[in-house]
Design an enzyme around this catalytic site. Structure first.
Site, short mmCIF file in Angstrom:
data_model
loop_
_atom_site.label_atom_id
_atom_site.label_comp_id
_atom_site.label_asym_id
_atom_site.label_seq_id
_atom_site.Cartn_x
_atom_site.Cartn_y
_atom_site.Cartn_z
N THR A 97 0.86 -1.18 0.00
CA THR A 97 0.00 0.00 0.00
C THR A 97 0.89 1.23 0.00
O THR A 97 1.63 1.46 0.96
CB THR A 97 -0.92 0.01 1.23
N LYS A 173 -6.76 1.02 -3.58
CA LYS A 173 -6.34 0.41 -2.31
C LYS A 173 -6.35 1.45 -1.19
O LYS A 173 -6.77 1.16 -0.06
CB LYS A 173 -4.95 -0.19 -2.45
N LYS A 241 0.37 4.47 8.97
CA LYS A 241 0.89 4.70 7.61
C LYS A 241 -0.24 4.82 6.59
O LYS A 241 -0.29 5.79 5.82
CB LYS A 241 1.81 3.55 7.20
#
Length: 297
Positions: A97, A173, A241
Protein backbone atom coordinates in the site's frame (compact mmCIF):
# COMPACT_ATOMS: atom_id res chain seq x y z
CA UNK A 1 2.62 -22.85 -16.00
CA UNK A 2 6.29 -23.12 -16.84
CA UNK A 3 7.47 -20.05 -14.97
CA UNK A 4 10.03 -19.15 -12.35
CA UNK A 5 8.32 -16.77 -9.94
CA UNK A 6 9.90 -14.91 -7.05
CA UNK A 7 8.18 -13.70 -3.89
CA UNK A 8 9.90 -11.08 -1.73
CA UNK A 9 8.47 -10.87 1.77
CA UNK A 10 7.17 -13.92 3.65
CA UNK A 11 4.97 -12.18 6.20
CA UNK A 12 1.33 -12.97 6.91
CA UNK A 13 0.29 -12.29 3.30
CA UNK A 14 3.44 -13.13 1.35
CA UNK A 15 3.87 -16.60 2.84
CA UNK A 16 0.35 -17.59 1.82
CA UNK A 17 0.76 -16.11 -1.65
CA UNK A 18 4.01 -18.01 -2.16
CA UNK A 19 2.35 -21.24 -1.03
CA UNK A 20 -0.54 -20.63 -3.45
CA UNK A 21 1.89 -20.14 -6.32
CA UNK A 22 3.65 -23.37 -5.41
CA UNK A 23 0.33 -25.26 -5.38
CA UNK A 24 -0.30 -23.95 -8.88
CA UNK A 25 2.79 -25.78 -10.07
CA UNK A 26 5.11 -22.79 -10.42
CA UNK A 27 8.78 -22.84 -9.46
CA UNK A 28 8.72 -20.43 -6.55
CA UNK A 29 11.83 -18.60 -5.36
CA UNK A 30 11.60 -16.64 -2.10
CA UNK A 31 13.52 -13.98 -0.22
CA UNK A 32 12.95 -12.48 3.21
CA UNK A 33 15.28 -10.72 5.63
CA UNK A 34 14.28 -13.45 8.10
CA UNK A 35 16.33 -16.38 6.86
CA UNK A 36 14.45 -19.00 8.93
CA UNK A 37 11.29 -18.12 6.97
CA UNK A 38 13.17 -18.65 3.71
CA UNK A 39 14.58 -21.97 4.95
CA UNK A 40 11.13 -23.19 6.01
CA UNK A 41 9.65 -22.45 2.59
CA UNK A 42 12.58 -24.07 0.77
CA UNK A 43 12.29 -27.16 2.94
CA UNK A 44 8.66 -27.56 1.91
CA UNK A 45 9.45 -27.36 -1.80
CA UNK A 46 10.64 -23.92 -2.89
CA UNK A 47 13.91 -22.21 -3.71
CA UNK A 48 15.49 -19.92 -1.15
CA UNK A 49 17.43 -16.87 -2.35
CA UNK A 50 20.09 -14.92 -0.48
CA UNK A 51 19.08 -11.58 -2.03
CA UNK A 52 16.59 -9.98 -4.41
CA UNK A 53 19.37 -9.75 -7.00
CA UNK A 54 19.92 -13.52 -6.86
CA UNK A 55 16.20 -14.06 -7.32
CA UNK A 56 16.07 -11.72 -10.33
CA UNK A 57 18.69 -13.76 -12.16
CA UNK A 58 16.27 -16.72 -12.22
CA UNK A 59 12.73 -15.33 -12.25
CA UNK A 60 10.44 -14.04 -15.00
CA UNK A 61 7.99 -12.57 -12.46
CA UNK A 62 8.85 -11.04 -9.07
CA UNK A 63 6.05 -10.39 -6.58
CA UNK A 64 6.94 -7.94 -3.81
CA UNK A 65 4.91 -8.19 -0.59
CA UNK A 66 6.84 -5.89 1.73
CA UNK A 67 5.47 -3.31 4.16
CA UNK A 68 5.78 0.02 2.39
CA UNK A 69 7.37 2.18 -0.30
CA UNK A 70 10.68 2.45 1.56
CA UNK A 71 11.10 -1.32 1.72
CA UNK A 72 10.02 -1.66 -1.92
CA UNK A 73 12.67 0.88 -2.98
CA UNK A 74 15.22 -1.13 -1.01
CA UNK A 75 14.43 -4.48 -2.63
CA UNK A 76 14.44 -2.84 -6.05
CA UNK A 77 17.29 -0.34 -5.96
CA UNK A 78 19.16 -0.94 -2.70
CA UNK A 79 22.23 -3.06 -2.14
CA UNK A 80 21.70 -6.41 -3.89
CA UNK A 81 18.38 -5.09 -5.19
CA UNK A 82 16.58 -6.87 -7.98
CA UNK A 83 16.06 -4.04 -10.49
CA UNK A 84 19.57 -4.12 -11.95
CA UNK A 85 19.48 -7.92 -12.31
CA UNK A 86 15.99 -8.33 -13.77
CA UNK A 87 15.86 -9.62 -17.32
CA UNK A 88 14.38 -7.44 -20.06
CA UNK A 89 10.73 -8.29 -20.49
CA UNK A 90 10.29 -9.60 -16.94
CA UNK A 91 7.74 -8.02 -14.60
CA UNK A 92 7.80 -6.65 -11.06
CA UNK A 93 4.45 -6.95 -9.24
CA UNK A 94 4.21 -4.41 -6.40
CA UNK A 95 1.67 -5.46 -3.74
CA UNK A 96 2.28 -2.88 -0.98
CA UNK A 97 0.00 0.00 0.00
CA UNK A 98 1.79 3.12 -1.27
CA UNK A 99 1.32 6.64 -2.58
CA UNK A 100 -0.18 6.31 -6.09
CA UNK A 101 2.20 8.95 -7.49
CA UNK A 102 5.16 7.05 -6.09
CA UNK A 103 3.93 3.88 -7.77
CA UNK A 104 3.63 5.64 -11.13
CA UNK A 105 7.20 6.87 -10.72
CA UNK A 106 8.50 3.33 -10.12
CA UNK A 107 6.79 2.18 -13.30
CA UNK A 108 8.71 4.77 -15.29
CA UNK A 109 12.02 3.88 -13.65
CA UNK A 110 11.61 0.19 -14.42
CA UNK A 111 10.38 0.75 -17.97
CA UNK A 112 13.60 2.65 -18.61
CA UNK A 113 15.40 -0.61 -17.77
CA UNK A 114 13.15 -2.69 -20.04
CA UNK A 115 11.30 -4.18 -17.08
CA UNK A 116 7.50 -4.23 -16.83
CA UNK A 117 5.64 -3.16 -13.70
CA UNK A 118 2.24 -3.88 -12.18
CA UNK A 119 0.75 -1.64 -9.53
CA UNK A 120 -1.04 -4.42 -7.62
CA UNK A 121 -1.97 -3.79 -3.98
CA UNK A 122 -3.75 -6.62 -2.22
CA UNK A 123 -6.49 -7.22 0.34
CA UNK A 124 -8.08 -10.18 2.05
CA UNK A 125 -5.99 -11.19 5.04
CA UNK A 126 -3.68 -14.09 5.79
CA UNK A 127 -6.33 -16.81 5.63
CA UNK A 128 -7.38 -15.88 2.11
CA UNK A 129 -3.77 -15.49 1.04
CA UNK A 130 -3.10 -19.06 2.14
CA UNK A 131 -6.04 -20.26 0.03
CA UNK A 132 -5.10 -18.24 -3.05
CA UNK A 133 -8.23 -16.12 -2.62
CA UNK A 134 -6.98 -12.57 -2.09
CA UNK A 135 -8.22 -9.54 -4.00
CA UNK A 136 -5.72 -7.70 -6.22
CA UNK A 137 -6.30 -4.10 -7.31
CA UNK A 138 -4.09 -3.84 -10.35
CA UNK A 139 -3.08 -1.33 -12.98
CA UNK A 140 -0.40 -1.46 -15.64
CA UNK A 141 0.39 -1.65 -19.28
CA UNK A 142 -0.94 -4.59 -21.33
CA UNK A 143 2.61 -5.90 -21.75
CA UNK A 144 2.96 -6.15 -17.97
CA UNK A 145 -0.16 -8.30 -17.69
CA UNK A 146 1.07 -10.47 -20.53
CA UNK A 147 4.43 -10.95 -18.82
CA UNK A 148 2.72 -11.94 -15.56
CA UNK A 149 0.76 -14.63 -17.35
CA UNK A 150 -1.40 -16.65 -14.96
CA UNK A 151 0.60 -15.71 -11.87
CA UNK A 152 -1.98 -13.22 -10.58
CA UNK A 153 -4.84 -15.69 -10.89
CA UNK A 154 -2.82 -18.31 -9.01
CA UNK A 155 -2.75 -15.99 -5.97
CA UNK A 156 -6.13 -14.28 -6.14
CA UNK A 157 -9.85 -14.97 -6.39
CA UNK A 158 -10.38 -11.49 -7.83
CA UNK A 159 -7.93 -9.61 -10.05
CA UNK A 160 -9.32 -6.18 -10.89
CA UNK A 161 -7.77 -4.33 -13.84
CA UNK A 162 -8.24 -0.67 -13.02
CA UNK A 163 -6.13 1.15 -15.57
CA UNK A 164 -3.38 0.87 -18.16
CA UNK A 165 -0.89 2.93 -16.13
CA UNK A 166 0.40 2.44 -12.60
CA UNK A 167 -1.32 4.43 -9.86
CA UNK A 168 -4.96 3.50 -10.38
CA UNK A 169 -4.61 0.30 -8.36
CA UNK A 170 -2.96 2.15 -5.50
CA UNK A 171 -5.70 4.80 -5.48
CA UNK A 172 -8.37 2.14 -5.06
CA UNK A 173 -6.34 0.41 -2.31
CA UNK A 174 -5.91 3.70 -0.46
CA UNK A 175 -9.70 4.19 -0.56
CA UNK A 176 -10.17 0.63 0.70
CA UNK A 177 -7.82 1.43 3.58
CA UNK A 178 -9.88 4.51 4.41
CA UNK A 179 -12.82 2.21 5.08
CA UNK A 180 -10.74 -0.49 6.77
CA UNK A 181 -9.14 1.97 9.20
CA UNK A 182 -12.37 3.79 10.00
CA UNK A 183 -14.20 0.49 10.51
CA UNK A 184 -11.54 -0.85 12.91
CA UNK A 185 -11.60 2.40 14.88
CA UNK A 186 -15.41 2.36 15.00
CA UNK A 187 -15.45 -1.31 16.01
CA UNK A 188 -13.03 -0.58 18.85
CA UNK A 189 -15.11 2.41 19.96
CA UNK A 190 -18.30 0.34 20.03
CA UNK A 191 -16.70 -2.48 22.00
CA UNK A 192 -15.11 0.02 24.40
CA UNK A 193 -18.50 1.63 25.06
CA UNK A 194 -20.01 -1.79 25.71
CA UNK A 195 -17.26 -2.57 28.23
CA UNK A 196 -17.71 0.80 29.90
CA UNK A 197 -21.44 0.15 30.27
CA UNK A 198 -20.89 -3.31 31.74
CA UNK A 199 -22.23 -5.25 28.77
CA UNK A 200 -20.89 -8.80 28.45
CA UNK A 201 -18.30 -8.50 25.68
CA UNK A 202 -18.91 -11.93 24.15
CA UNK A 203 -22.67 -11.36 24.12
CA UNK A 204 -22.19 -7.96 22.51
CA UNK A 205 -20.03 -9.55 19.81
CA UNK A 206 -22.65 -12.22 19.16
CA UNK A 207 -25.47 -9.68 18.83
CA UNK A 208 -23.59 -7.19 16.66
CA UNK A 209 -22.35 -9.84 14.24
CA UNK A 210 -25.96 -10.84 13.62
CA UNK A 211 -27.29 -7.29 13.37
CA UNK A 212 -27.23 -4.34 11.01
CA UNK A 213 -24.33 -2.66 12.82
CA UNK A 214 -21.90 -5.42 11.88
CA UNK A 215 -18.89 -4.88 9.64
CA UNK A 216 -16.25 -7.25 8.33
CA UNK A 217 -13.69 -5.51 10.53
CA UNK A 218 -15.85 -5.78 13.67
CA UNK A 219 -16.40 -9.48 13.00
CA UNK A 220 -12.75 -10.13 12.18
CA UNK A 221 -10.93 -7.93 14.71
CA UNK A 222 -13.02 -7.96 17.88
CA UNK A 223 -12.27 -11.66 18.56
CA UNK A 224 -8.65 -10.50 19.08
CA UNK A 225 -9.91 -8.21 21.84
CA UNK A 226 -12.12 -10.91 23.37
CA UNK A 227 -9.14 -13.30 23.44
CA UNK A 228 -6.74 -10.58 24.65
CA UNK A 229 -4.48 -11.65 21.78
CA UNK A 230 -2.84 -8.67 20.12
CA UNK A 231 -0.36 -10.68 18.08
CA UNK A 232 -0.02 -8.49 14.97
CA UNK A 233 -1.60 -9.79 11.81
CA UNK A 234 -1.87 -6.15 10.75
CA UNK A 235 -0.31 -3.73 13.21
CA UNK A 236 -1.46 -0.38 14.61
CA UNK A 237 1.46 1.26 12.80
CA UNK A 238 0.22 -0.09 9.47
CA UNK A 239 -2.86 2.09 9.85
CA UNK A 240 -0.81 5.05 11.01
CA UNK A 241 0.89 4.70 7.61
CA UNK A 242 -2.14 3.80 5.51
CA UNK A 243 -4.51 6.43 6.88
CA UNK A 244 -1.66 8.89 6.45
CA UNK A 245 -1.63 7.95 2.76
CA UNK A 246 -5.41 8.44 2.66
CA UNK A 247 -5.08 11.95 4.07
CA UNK A 248 -2.14 12.80 1.80
CA UNK A 249 -4.14 11.79 -1.26
CA UNK A 250 -7.11 13.89 -0.21
CA UNK A 251 -4.95 16.84 0.82
CA UNK A 252 -3.53 17.11 -2.69
CA UNK A 253 -7.01 18.02 -3.96
CA UNK A 254 -8.15 19.78 -0.75
CA UNK A 255 -10.82 17.14 -0.13
CA UNK A 256 -12.16 16.87 3.44
CA UNK A 257 -12.07 13.50 5.22
CA UNK A 258 -13.32 14.07 8.77
CA UNK A 259 -13.80 10.40 9.73
CA UNK A 260 -10.42 9.37 8.31
CA UNK A 261 -8.73 12.20 10.20
CA UNK A 262 -10.26 11.08 13.49
CA UNK A 263 -9.38 7.42 12.91
CA UNK A 264 -5.80 8.39 12.02
CA UNK A 265 -5.49 10.30 15.29
CA UNK A 266 -6.77 7.25 17.19
CA UNK A 267 -4.12 5.00 15.67
CA UNK A 268 -1.50 7.69 16.25
CA UNK A 269 -2.51 7.84 19.91
CA UNK A 270 -2.28 4.06 20.23
CA UNK A 271 1.15 4.05 18.60
CA UNK A 272 2.39 6.86 20.82
CA UNK A 273 1.21 4.90 23.86
CA UNK A 274 3.48 2.01 22.87
CA UNK A 275 1.04 -0.22 20.99
CA UNK A 276 2.33 0.44 17.46
CA UNK A 277 3.59 -3.09 16.86
CA UNK A 278 0.53 -4.79 18.32
CA UNK A 279 -2.45 -5.93 16.27
CA UNK A 280 -4.47 -3.01 14.90
CA UNK A 281 -7.35 -3.99 17.20
CA UNK A 282 -5.14 -2.66 20.03
CA UNK A 283 -6.47 0.78 19.10
CA UNK A 284 -9.13 -0.08 21.71
CA UNK A 285 -6.46 0.43 24.39
CA UNK A 286 -6.68 4.22 24.02
CA UNK A 287 -10.09 4.34 25.71
CA UNK A 288 -9.96 5.27 29.40
CA UNK A 289 -11.86 3.69 32.26
CA UNK A 290 -12.51 0.27 30.74
CA UNK A 291 -11.31 -3.18 31.73
CA UNK A 292 -10.34 -5.18 28.68
CA UNK A 293 -10.84 -8.95 28.58
CA UNK A 294 -7.87 -10.93 29.82
CA UNK A 295 -6.36 -14.09 28.45
CA UNK A 296 -8.21 -17.27 29.39
CA UNK A 297 -6.42 -19.27 32.07
Amino acid sequence: MDKNVGVIGLGAMGAGMAASLRRAGLRVHVFDVRQPAVADFARDGGVGCASPAEMAAHCDVIVSVVVDARQTESVLFGENGCAAAMKAGSVFVMCSTVDPKWSAGIEERLLAKGVHYLDAPISGGAARAAKGEITMMTAGRPQAYAAAGGVLDAMAAKVYRLGDRAGAGSKVKVINQLLAGVHIAAAAEAMALGLREGVDAAALYEVITHSAGNSWMFENRMPHVLAADYTPLSAVDIFVKDLGLVLDLARSSKFPLPLSSTAHQMFMQASSAGFGREDDSAVIKIFPGIELPGKAQ
